[in-house]
Design an enzyme around this catalytic site. Structure first.
Site, PDB file in Angstrom:
ATOM      1  N   MET A   1       0.963  -1.713   0.358  1.00 12.57           N
ATOM      2  CA  MET A   1      -0.040  -0.199  -0.124  1.00 12.57           C
ATOM      3  C   MET A   1       0.839   1.420   0.186  1.00 12.57           C
ATOM      4  SD  MET A   1      -2.885  -0.918  -0.329  1.00 12.57           S
ATOM      5  CE  MET A   1      -3.871   0.785  -0.037  1.00 12.57           C
TER       6      MET A   1
ATOM      7  N   CYS B   1      -3.408  -8.892   4.638  1.00  9.71           N
ATOM      8  CA  CYS B   1      -3.216  -7.976   5.218  1.00  9.71           C
ATOM      9  C   CYS B   1      -4.047  -7.251   6.631  1.00  9.71           C
ATOM     10  CB  CYS B   1      -3.602  -6.723   4.231  1.00  9.71           C
ATOM     11  SG  CYS B   1      -3.228  -5.093   5.228  1.00  9.71           S
TER      12      CYS B   1
ATOM     13  N   ASN C   1       6.241 -15.571   0.573  1.00 11.95           N
ATOM     14  CA  ASN C   1       6.747 -14.291   1.100  1.00 11.95           C
ATOM     15  C   ASN C   1       6.986 -14.239   2.494  1.00 11.95           C
ATOM     16  OD1 ASN C   1       4.021 -11.444   1.502  1.00 11.95           O
ATOM     17  ND2 ASN C   1       6.526 -11.444   0.931  1.00 11.95           N
TER      18      ASN C   1
ATOM     19  N   ARG D   1       9.219  -5.489   0.581  1.00 12.97           N
ATOM     20  CA  ARG D   1      10.168  -4.566   1.123  1.00 12.97           C
ATOM     21  C   ARG D   1      11.623  -3.566   0.940  1.00 12.97           C
ATOM     22  NH1 ARG D   1       9.345  -4.661   7.135  1.00 12.97           N
ATOM     23  NH2 ARG D   1       9.053  -6.692   6.570  1.00 12.97           N
TER      24      ARG D   1
END
Length: 329
Positions: free
Chosen positions: A15, A96, A207, A231
């Site tokens: 996001m 999320c 992930n 990231r």
């Protein structure tokens, strides 16, 4: 447009980060990795500005649209509206942990409702010309991942999903912030690897905690179908994405300065369309991370790139500073 086995490496949906400007920039460094949009809620697509939410450059392919939601009919309507944009995949977010997502009964809280997830993906698949996939956690709160994750995968796979991206951490919906949920819950790569053994017919990607291509190669060698990096790909894209196509046996690995120059026509078009330079260059700050001139590069883009009327000359000036630092090193 599709790429063979694009999920061997993918860049996670993030996001406020993986918008269309970011994805175009990333695509200049890897021709093969799957790129994901930011999560878009099904309600936003059904009731909001569809074009603004879904537009992207054809040069971004392969690109996946990630949706958030828990209403099968609304998700189906969102997928139906999105068809004309030609994404290569539609992904449902079941991972999320943010408060906003929980209050909407989607994201990681859906790990507690595999039957609802199955209904959602079945409704989405009925409207989608491309694969519907799921990104999930290994569990939430006090759930036992050894029991919960295989049951979740089995239930959702019965609804037709063949591809899962598993964030190898629990999400603690009570007591941890979204930021803390990215780091504090321990990683369990072994569990994800066991899911691939248990469900060999499924595409299983991992992930969480992966920061280098070497780690990705090791996980692929251990039998996983793909690795998703988040990231690290954003903050250090040169190290993570340049050379990533070697995972497919492709030698494509452009020099960072060539990537900058390749961005210039895109920047010019973005400005001509009423955009601002900072909307593009904010995603480029980490390109020279760890190299001579990296600090000057970030400084020029951060300060000069944010000025009213800033244009491509800022990128060229920053590139000159990097070149000067490299000569002096």
């Amino acid at each position: 447009m599709t790429t063979e086995q694009p999920h061997r490496l993918s860049v996670a949906p993030m996001m406020d980060w993986t918008d269309r400007q970011c994805r175009f920039f990333h695509r200049l460094m890897t021709r093969r990795a799957m790129l994901y949009t930011e999560m878009v809620t099904s309600a936003a697509i059904v009731h909001g500005p569809v074009a603004r939410l879904l537009d992207f450059s054809a040069r971004e392919h392969p690109v996946a649209l990630q949706l958030g939601g828990s209403d099968p009919a609304e998700l189906a309507a969102a997928v139906r509206l999105a068809r004309d944009w030609g994404h290569d995949e539609v992904n449902l977010n079941c991972g999320c942990p943010s408060d906003r997502v929980q209050s909407g009964c989607f994201g990681a809280v859906l790990m507690e409702r595999p039957g609802l997830v199955a209904a959602c993906v079945a409704a989405m698949a009925a409207e989608s010309p491309v694969p519907v996939t799921v990104k999930c956690r290994i569990g939430v709160d006090d759930q036992d991942p050894e029991a919960v994750l295989p049951r979740f995968l089995e239930t959702v796979a019965e609804a037709g999903v063949r591809h899962f991206v598993i964030h190898a951490r629990k999400a603690w919906l009570q007591g941890l912030s979204p930021k803390q949920n990215r780091d504090i819950p321990p990683l369990d790569y072994g569990l994800v690897l066991r899911m691939k053994t248990r469900f060999p017919e499924l595409t299983i990607c991992l992930n969480g905690g992966v920061t280098t291509l070497d780690q990705a190669r090791d996980l692929l060698a251990r039998g996983l179908d793909g690795v998703m990096i988040g990231r690290a790909a954003y903050h250090d894209p040169g190290r993570v994405l340049i050379g990533a196509d070697a995972l497919w046996g492709d030698p494509f690995a452009p020099a960072p300065d060539a990537v900058v120059r390749a961005m210039l026509p895109y920047v010019q078009a973005h400005l001509a369309g009423g955009g601002r330079l900072h909307q593009v260059t904010r995603h480029m700050l980490g390109l020279f991370h760890g190299q001579p001139g990296a600090k000057a590069w970030r400084q020029v883009l951060s300060v000069e790139g944010a000025r009213e009327g800033a244009g491509p000359e800022v990128l060229l000036a920053a590139l000159d500073r990097v070149a000067g630092a490299a000569r002096a090193a």
